[in-house]
Design a protein around this motif. Sequence first.
Motif, mmCIF file in Angstrom:
data_model
loop_
_atom_site.group_PDB
_atom_site.id
_atom_site.type_symbol
_atom_site.label_atom_id
_atom_site.label_comp_id
_atom_site.label_asym_id
_atom_site.label_seq_id
_atom_site.Cartn_x
_atom_site.Cartn_y
_atom_site.Cartn_z
ATOM 1 N N VAL A 136 0.830 -1.198 0.000
ATOM 2 C CA VAL A 136 0.000 0.000 0.000
ATOM 3 C C VAL A 136 0.866 1.250 0.000
ATOM 4 O O VAL A 136 0.643 2.183 -0.767
ATOM 5 N N ALA A 137 1.897 1.247 0.864
ATOM 6 C CA ALA A 137 2.707 2.456 1.031
ATOM 7 C C ALA A 137 3.481 2.794 -0.246
ATOM 8 O O ALA A 137 3.499 3.959 -0.676
ATOM 9 N N TYR A 138 4.125 1.784 -0.860
ATOM 10 C CA TYR A 138 4.903 2.062 -2.080
ATOM 11 C C TYR A 138 3.981 2.549 -3.194
ATOM 12 O O TYR A 138 4.319 3.440 -3.960
ATOM 13 N N ARG A 139 2.799 1.943 -3.270
ATOM 14 C CA ARG A 139 1.844 2.391 -4.282
ATOM 15 C C ARG A 139 1.439 3.843 -4.001
ATOM 16 O O ARG A 139 1.266 4.646 -4.912
ATOM 17 N N GLY A 140 1.331 4.140 -2.700
ATOM 18 C CA GLY A 140 1.002 5.502 -2.304
ATOM 19 C C GLY A 140 2.042 6.493 -2.805
ATOM 20 O O GLY A 140 1.704 7.575 -3.295
ATOM 21 N N ILE A 141 3.322 6.112 -2.682
ATOM 22 C CA ILE A 141 4.380 6.999 -3.160
ATOM 23 C C ILE A 141 4.216 7.254 -4.657
ATOM 24 O O ILE A 141 4.309 8.393 -5.136
ATOM 25 N N VAL A 142 3.923 6.187 -5.400
ATOM 26 C CA VAL A 142 3.755 6.325 -6.853
ATOM 27 C C VAL A 142 2.605 7.278 -7.167
ATOM 28 O O VAL A 142 2.744 8.212 -7.962
#
Lengths: 325, 497
Positions: A136-142
């Motif tokens: 979730v977090a990495y996708r959030g960064i994207v």
Amino acid sequence: MGILTTISARVRAPGGRIELRNLFPIILLFILVLVFSLMSDRFLTQANLSIVLRQTVTLLVVALGMTFVIIAGSIDLSVGSMVALAALAAASTSDELGIFAILPAALVGLVAGLINGVIFAKGKVPSFMVTLGTLVAYRGIVLYAMRGAPVSITDRDFIGFYAGPIGPGLPNAAIIAAVIAIIAFVILNFTVFGRQVRAIGGGERVARLTGIKVDRVKIMMFALLGLLCGIAGLLQSARNYAATAQLGEGLELDVIGAVVVGGTPLTGGVGSIQGTVIGALVLTILSNGMNMLGVDPFLQNIVRGVVLIAAVFVTIDRSKIGIIK
Amino acid sequence: MLLKAENIRKSFGATRALDGVSLSLEAGEVHALVGENGAGKSTLFKICAGAVLKDEGHLTLDDQPYEPRSLRDAQDAGVALVFQEITIIPSISIAENIYIDRLHEFSGPLGFTGWRKLRASAQTMLDALEAGISVNQPLSQLNLGQLKIIEIARALAYDPKVLLLDETTAFLNTQEMDALFAVIAKLKERRLAVGYISHHLDEIERIADSITILRDGQHIGDYAVGELTTKQIEARMVGREIGEQIYPTAQPANGKHPNEVILKLEQVADRERLEPFDLELRRGEILGIGGLKGSGGEAIIRLIAGDVPLRQGQMWFAGVPYHPRNPSDAWARGVAYLPGDRTGEGLIIDFTVRENLSMAVMPNRSGVLNRETERRLVEELITAIQIKASGANAPCNSLSGGNLQKVVLGKCIAPEPKVLLLNNPTRGIDVGARMQIYQIIRRLADAGLAVILLSEDLLELIGMSDRLIIMRKGIISQEFAGLDTIPAEKDIISHMI
């Protein structure tokens, strides 16, 4: 101990008897190719095989890294998000760096994988939870970085190298993936690290008490997977001419599926790179063939689900697993 | 003739656990089953109780054919077994443990469990054992002996005709043991048949009526208690007159090692049970550690092996401060650890013999595996410690217990350590393999290796140790130094309890 004996040792049971179970992935692949080529004359054409290879690349490169993680008894759900992060890094630097945009992409993947590994190994948080969080977090960064606008790639060198050559030939990306597969094979079978990964999956407590630096090996394998996600993200962005916010969504399921169909059980300890290569091809050819035959996309999902369960049903070695959770 | 087993055979992989063994338990009689570790006693009980399925043979109960397919089958037929291992589930209550698979018997009309009824009945079972345990106590407060009592209560709750007790007294103190014997006496009056496994022949003389002796899965004979002397029983268990000869004598190379201290512990304690203590280990000696389970011997070994953190104190290795943060640090310094659980901690069962043997050497070599060096090392080890396997690439799950243990031992000595920590290295291993292991250990010590031998087997401790310390409740209660002063079993036991 040559490479052939290493491979054949996988197939043979104690006593040298060939176990059908271990041949299942390759048999499945053969059957799929046979069925699709009988049902459609476009399937076994050079043009389509080139497409199959292009479609396999991202899945395969990530699945190669996932093989190590699964053999060690862990899991990484964040691969799709890491691929998207790396694609973003590649796309945004491709104008300046050209083909060397692989460096930021690989670095971003490596760091993302390291973070997963450190939280998992040092923080003693189950890998499932760590990577569910970073998924979730990495996708959030994207999403945050893109603000909804895809980053398109215009650099001709970059696209030419990583997505070329255009046409029905052997794609560069497939060659890159093949080289990575060979390296992964060597790492798993001929290095101390590979043996330690298997030892952790076979008995983590044994590995620790025998002096293996378990934490370090775990961090290294997550970093390796991150690195491969970085390369996969780069290749995918080249193929799409862009990095999009949705790139790699749901990839983790296909990746885990490819590893498992290839005969590497989620229980850890055993598994093979060559199996994963076959597993990735099986999943890709299944989609490709069904698309070619015009199978309803919703029905396709049913077939893929059934194939996945059937593969585990056939390949799992129940004699070694007391409790199935 | 209540329970009768005839010609029972059972193999686990390549290991023949039972080879034509018979047993008959009479109502109102306590029948002891004796034999060395690995003789097949537990397996035989487990077969009678449906926990293990026999390969061949015939079972009857009250002269009716009796074929238990599961523990449940056996319990329904009236045969209950108290396992050697603790089988209490710590996350549920005492009462639930006692009626673990019979909770439905306490459900009311709506399907809810009748807790009051359940607790009352569990308390009755416990009171019958005069254990002084209340069902309201949390399990975490109880010691191992009390957990054993709960297991006995659970077995009795099935109202069995045949009760099988496997090493039940190993965890009990004298008082609990007396209570248990009183219960067994009552059960005899109620015409139950009691099967009883224990390593302590004095207990057997106290409560048993008859004895069956097993050795290496073979049926040696049935005797009435009193028919044989303790010495005769032991001789039949081992297969020859017990003497020192299964334990090799020390023959130090190059004369005696000059008492060089390799490992020194000063006021050392762990975070759990150990009180601060001092200890010195010299090159070439075998230091035995005895004591009941949980008395601290294993804690000492794990501390030195870097498996648990030091709470206080100071350790020196060859004169240099030694504080391993994990086992990897310990191995790097030359401290090898053979854990107590062979297949859970010692080796990876899915690995080949070769992969296991080289596992401890591998971390010290970075990068690419040198298969040729590995092959040579493994072949040397297989010859040196006489591992019986179809080859270096044989999977470990095809090996017998004794050979598995040799693989673990080989793994430990492969990096040529300076200190070898052994946690019950011969547990559950037949005499032949044991003797070989003893010889290897002694040979290594003669060559200058310092060995710590933790064992629950007193004879082994007496036979192997150059020096012996006895643990009781986290402290060293006694030290016996020098071979000549090695004491009798009874003296040692008195320092354990």
